[in-house]
Design a protein around this motif. Structure first.
Motif, PDB file in Angstrom:
ATOM      1  N   TYR A   1       0.902  -1.361   0.006  1.00 47.39           N
ATOM      2  CA  TYR A   1      -0.015   0.071  -0.018  1.00 47.39           C
ATOM      3  C   TYR A   1       0.893   1.349   0.009  1.00 47.39           C
ATOM      4  O   TYR A   1       0.853   2.096  -0.812  1.00 47.39           O
ATOM      5  CB  TYR A   1      -0.903   0.126   1.455  1.00 47.39           C
ATOM      6  N   ASN A   2       1.697   1.422   0.978  1.00 44.36           N
ATOM      7  CA  ASN A   2       2.452   2.896   1.023  1.00 44.36           C
ATOM      8  C   ASN A   2       3.820   2.579   2.162  1.00 44.36           C
ATOM      9  O   ASN A   2       3.436   1.709   2.916  1.00 44.36           O
ATOM     10  CB  ASN A   2       1.394   3.792   1.422  1.00 44.36           C
ATOM     11  N   PHE A   3       4.288   3.892   2.366  1.00 49.47           N
ATOM     12  CA  PHE A   3       5.459   3.639   3.412  1.00 49.47           C
ATOM     13  C   PHE A   3       4.834   4.787   4.290  1.00 49.47           C
ATOM     14  O   PHE A   3       4.147   5.743   4.241  1.00 49.47           O
ATOM     15  CB  PHE A   3       6.605   4.161   2.749  1.00 49.47           C
ATOM     16  N   GLU A   4       5.197   4.603   5.733  1.00 47.82           N
ATOM     17  CA  GLU A   4       5.008   5.504   6.679  1.00 47.82           C
ATOM     18  C   GLU A   4       6.394   5.269   7.624  1.00 47.82           C
ATOM     19  O   GLU A   4       7.269   4.439   7.477  1.00 47.82           O
ATOM     20  CB  GLU A   4       3.788   5.186   7.673  1.00 47.82           C
ATOM     21  N   PHE A   5       6.910   6.532   8.304  1.00 46.87           N
ATOM     22  CA  PHE A   5       8.019   6.528   9.005  1.00 46.87           C
ATOM     23  C   PHE A   5       7.887   7.679   9.791  1.00 46.87           C
ATOM     24  O   PHE A   5       7.336   8.525   9.917  1.00 46.87           O
ATOM     25  CB  PHE A   5       9.151   6.676   7.803  1.00 46.87           C
ATOM     26  N   ASP A   6       8.869   7.562  10.964  1.00 52.76           N
ATOM     27  CA  ASP A   6       9.178   8.441  12.006  1.00 52.76           C
ATOM     28  C   ASP A   6      10.589   8.455  12.173  1.00 52.76           C
ATOM     29  O   ASP A   6      11.459   7.956  11.224  1.00 52.76           O
ATOM     30  CB  ASP A   6       8.294   7.967  13.323  1.00 52.76           C
TER      31      ASP A   6
ATOM     32  N   GLU B   1      -2.245   5.104  11.406  1.00 50.70           N
ATOM     33  CA  GLU B   1      -1.686   6.410  11.945  1.00 50.70           C
ATOM     34  C   GLU B   1      -0.715   6.099  12.971  1.00 50.70           C
ATOM     35  O   GLU B   1      -0.773   5.245  13.619  1.00 50.70           O
ATOM     36  CB  GLU B   1      -2.989   7.114  12.625  1.00 50.70           C
ATOM     37  N   LEU B   2       0.499   6.760  12.888  1.00 52.18           N
ATOM     38  CA  LEU B   2       1.603   6.765  13.787  1.00 52.18           C
ATOM     39  C   LEU B   2       1.354   7.640  14.988  1.00 52.18           C
ATOM     40  O   LEU B   2       0.924   8.851  14.746  1.00 52.18           O
ATOM     41  CB  LEU B   2       2.907   7.359  13.107  1.00 52.18           C
TER      42      LEU B   2
END
Length: 150
Positions: A89-94, A130-131
């Motif tokens: 689907y996608n990337f998320e990052f912190d 959601e992060l």
């Protein structure tokens, strides 16, 4: 700046650049990726969903179909390829983690080392994530939410 450029099948086979993924049986769409106007690699894919690409330092990370590939610009080579059990689907990052979000799984990598930290599978399809502070909230298509401690 990173760009994903569509190629013809003929161009794909004749461009003399590294190929990070190609399945001759299932390939329907052909692309190359450029960074700062220099073409760095090519790949083919099955689905019509546009691939997603991010850059972390000297690493280009691209997700498409059931693959996530890590390409090192310094060495001009593929350093890691992850086969997914569901569609990307996608990337998320912190600050600390890279999250690979797929249809029914979330894979967490350490940004510093690119080592897999956690792999979470779900029964239901993921709508979005959601992060939060030391957790990730996974919203599922059935309306439920699962909070995962990181």
């Amino acid at each position: 700046m990173i760009k994903i450029i569509s190629l013809t099948k003929d161009d794909f086979y004749h461009k003399n650049i590294p190929s990070i993924f190609h399945d001759i049986e299932y390939a329907h769409h052909y692309y190359c990726v450029s960074c700062d106007e220099v073409v760095v690699f090519k790949f083919s894919m099955q689905s019509e969903i546009k691939p997603t690409v991010i850059k972390l330092g000297n690493i280009i990370i691209i997700g498409f179909d059931q693959v996530v590939a890590f390409f090192c610009l310094t060495n001009n080579e593929l350093i890691k390829s992850v086969e997914l059990s569901s569609f990307f689907y996608n990337f998320e990052f912190d600050e600390k983690y890279l999250f690979i979000v797929c249809e029914v799984e979330v894979i967490v990598f350490m940004k510093e080392t690119l080592d897999e930290y956690k792999h979470i599978d779900f029964v239901e399809y993921i709508d979005h994530v959601e992060l939060g502070q030391e957790k990730i909230s996974v919203y599922l298509m059935d309306g439920s939410i699962e909070d995962i401690s990181i």
